[in-house]
Design a protein around this motif. Structure first.
Motif, PDB file in Angstrom:
ATOM      1  N   VAL A  96      41.408  39.039  50.449  1.00 50.54           N
ATOM      2  CA  VAL A  96      41.084  38.760  49.046  1.00 50.54           C
ATOM      3  C   VAL A  96      40.029  37.672  48.951  1.00 50.54           C
ATOM      4  N   ALA A  97      40.200  36.607  49.748  1.00 49.03           N
ATOM      5  CA  ALA A  97      39.229  35.517  49.719  1.00 49.03           C
ATOM      6  C   ALA A  97      37.850  35.994  50.155  1.00 49.03           C
ATOM      7  N   ARG A 100      36.418  38.140  47.371  1.00 48.89           N
ATOM      8  CA  ARG A 100      36.035  37.307  46.235  1.00 48.89           C
ATOM      9  C   ARG A 100      34.712  36.593  46.501  1.00 48.89           C
ATOM     10  N   SER A 101      34.553  36.115  47.717  1.00 51.46           N
ATOM     11  CA  SER A 101      33.311  35.436  48.086  1.00 51.46           C
ATOM     12  C   SER A 101      32.121  36.393  48.048  1.00 51.46           C
ATOM     13  N   LEU A 103      31.876  39.186  46.283  1.00 56.41           N
ATOM     14  CA  LEU A 103      31.588  39.573  44.898  1.00 56.41           C
ATOM     15  C   LEU A 103      30.954  38.428  44.115  1.00 56.41           C
ATOM     16  N   ALA A 104      31.390  37.193  44.397  1.00 59.25           N
ATOM     17  CA  ALA A 104      30.807  36.046  43.706  1.00 59.25           C
ATOM     18  C   ALA A 104      29.322  35.913  44.023  1.00 59.25           C
ATOM     19  N   GLN A 107      27.121  37.613  41.476  1.00 55.95           N
ATOM     20  CA  GLN A 107      27.083  37.164  40.089  1.00 55.95           C
ATOM     21  C   GLN A 107      25.669  36.834  39.603  1.00 55.95           C
TER      22      GLN A 107
END
Length: 342
Positions: A96-97, A100-101, A103-104, A107
Motif C-alpha cells: 500500500v505504501a 501510494r508513493s 500514485l502521489a 499528482q
C-alpha cells in the motif's frame, strides 16, 4: 484457513468452550467424553467445542498419537494462528505504501493537465479577424434562445450593417430573443437607424447609452466573445469564454447596462432626451478634466462632433472655456441622473 472461517469460528468461542479448554489443561489432554460428562454436554456439543479449540490452535494432536489432543498455551496458539496474518498484513502495508508513493508522484501531472484542460475548455484566443467573424456567424446561425450584444462606437460601415441586419432578422424569425446596446452616437447614423427599425419591427430590441463597456457578444448564455486587450499594443484578437460563472457574470453586466439605457428604433420621439444624455455625459467628462480626444473616444463620436457639442454646451452655460463649462454644470447640479427610463 480463510480469514472468514477463522472469524466465524472465533465468534463461537463461548464460555462452554473456555471451560472445556480449562478442563483439558488440568487433565493434560482433551477427552470429549469426560468433558461432555462433566459439563453436561451432548456428544454433538462436545464435538463442536473440540472443533472450536482446534480451529483456534488451542488443541494439537500429540506426535505419535494423532487421536490424543493436547492443549497448548494461548501465546503459542496466537503465534501459530495470527503470525501468517500479521506477516501478510505487513506485506500489504508495504504494498500500500509503495502504491501510494507511486500514485502521489502522478499528482502534479494530473493537476497540471487539468489546469491546461480547464483553460482550453473555458477560454480560447483567436487572433485572425476572419476566423473570429466566421465563428461568430456560425454560432449566431445556430443560436436557440438569446443573443446579447454591446456595440461601442458610432456608425459602422454600411456593408457590416447590412450583414448584421440579415443576421438579426434571421435570429428573431427563429424566436431568438435579441437585445443589443449601442452608444447614443449611433442614433445619428442612417444605417444604424434602419437596422434598429427593421429588426425592432420583428421583435428585436435595441437601446443606447452614453458609455458602454467594450464590445460583447453572448450567445445562448453559453459562450461569450470579448476583445483581447493588451496594455502594450493594439490587438484585433478575441477571447472566447465558455466558463459558466464568467458567462453568467457578463450577462449580468449586460442587464445592468440595459436597465439604464434608452429605447432605440421603436420611434423617433426620444431624440431630445438622448441628446440631453449625450451632452450630460460630455459635461461630466469635462468636469473630470478629460481632453476632447478622450471624451470623443469614450462616447463613440468623432473629435469634431465632440467639439461641436462642447461649443454648444459652453454657449448654453455661458462659459468661457470647456473646463468652466464642466465646473458651471456641476455647480448648477446638471450632472445628476435624468428621469427614470424603462
Amino acid at each position: 484457513m480463510a480469514q472468514g472461517s477463522v472469524d466465524s469460528e472465533f465468534d463461537r468461542l463461548d464460555d462452554v468452550s473456555a471451560e472445556a479448554y480449562r478442563i483439558a489443561v488440568l487433565e493434560g489432554q482433551f477427552r470429549a467424553e469426560a468433558i461432555a460428562a462433566e459439563l453436561g454436554l451432548s456428544v454433538e456439543d462436545a464435538q463442536r467445542t473440540e472443533r472450536v479449540l482446534r480451529v483456534l490452535r488451542l488443541l494439537h494432536p500429540t506426535p505419535g498419537d494423532p487421536r490424543r489432543l493436547t492443549p497448548v498455551s494461548p501465546d503459542a496458539a496466537s503465534s501459530e494462528l495470527l503470525g501468517p496474518m500479521e506477516e501478510h498484513m505487513g506485506q500489504m502495508e508495504q504494498h500500500v505504501a509503495r502504491l501510494r508513493s507511486q500514485l502521489a508522484a502522478l499528482q502534479p501531472i494530473y493537476f497540471e493537465g487539468r489546469k491546461m484542460r480547464n483553460h482550453l475548455e473555458a477560454f480560447d484566443t483567436i487572433s485572425e479577424p476572419d476566423t473570429i467573424q466566421s465563428l461568430i456567424d456560425s454560432l449566431l446561425k445556430r443560436s436557440k434562445t438569446e443573443v446579447l450584444t454591446v456595440q461601442p462606437g458610432g456608425a459602422r460601415p454600411s456593408h457590416l450593417l447590412e450583414s448584421a441586419k440579415k443576421s438579426c432578422l434571421d435570429m428573431v424569425s427563429r424566436g431568438v430573443r435579441l437585445r443589443s446596446i449601442y452608444q447614443h452616437t449611433a442614433r445619428t447614423d442612417p444605417g444604424t437607424q434602419a437596422l434598429a427599425r427593421a429588426v425592432s419591427a420583428e421583435g428585436g430590441q435595441f437601446r443606447t447609452t452614453d458609455e458602454v463597456i467594450d464590445r460583447l457578444i453572448v450567445i445562448d448564455r453559453e459562450v461569450a466573445f470579448l476583445p483581447q486587450r493588451r496594455p502594450s499594443a493594439s490587438s484585433r484578437a478575441a477571447v472566447i469564454v465558455r466558463e459558466p460563472t464568467l458567462v453568467n457574470y457578463l450577462c449580468s453586466v449586460h442587464e445592468l447596462l440595459w436597465r439604464t439605457a434608452l429605447p432605440f428604433g421603436e420611434s423617433d420621439a426620444d431624440t431630445k432626451p438622448v441628446l440631453d444624455e449625450v451632452k450630460r455625459a460630455i459635461i461630466r467628462l469635462l468636469a473630470e478634466g478629460h481632453k476632447d480626444e478622450l471624451v470623443a473616444r469614450r462616447l463613440g463620436m468623432s473629435v469634431r462632433t465632440c467639439r461641436r457639442h462642447i461649443s454648444e454646451i459652453a454657449t448654453e452655460l455661458r462659459a468661457g472655456s470647456r473646463f468652466q463649462a464642466g465646473a458651471t454644470a456641476a455647480a448648477q447640479g446638471l450632472l445628476g441622473p435624468l428621469a427614470d427610463t424603462p
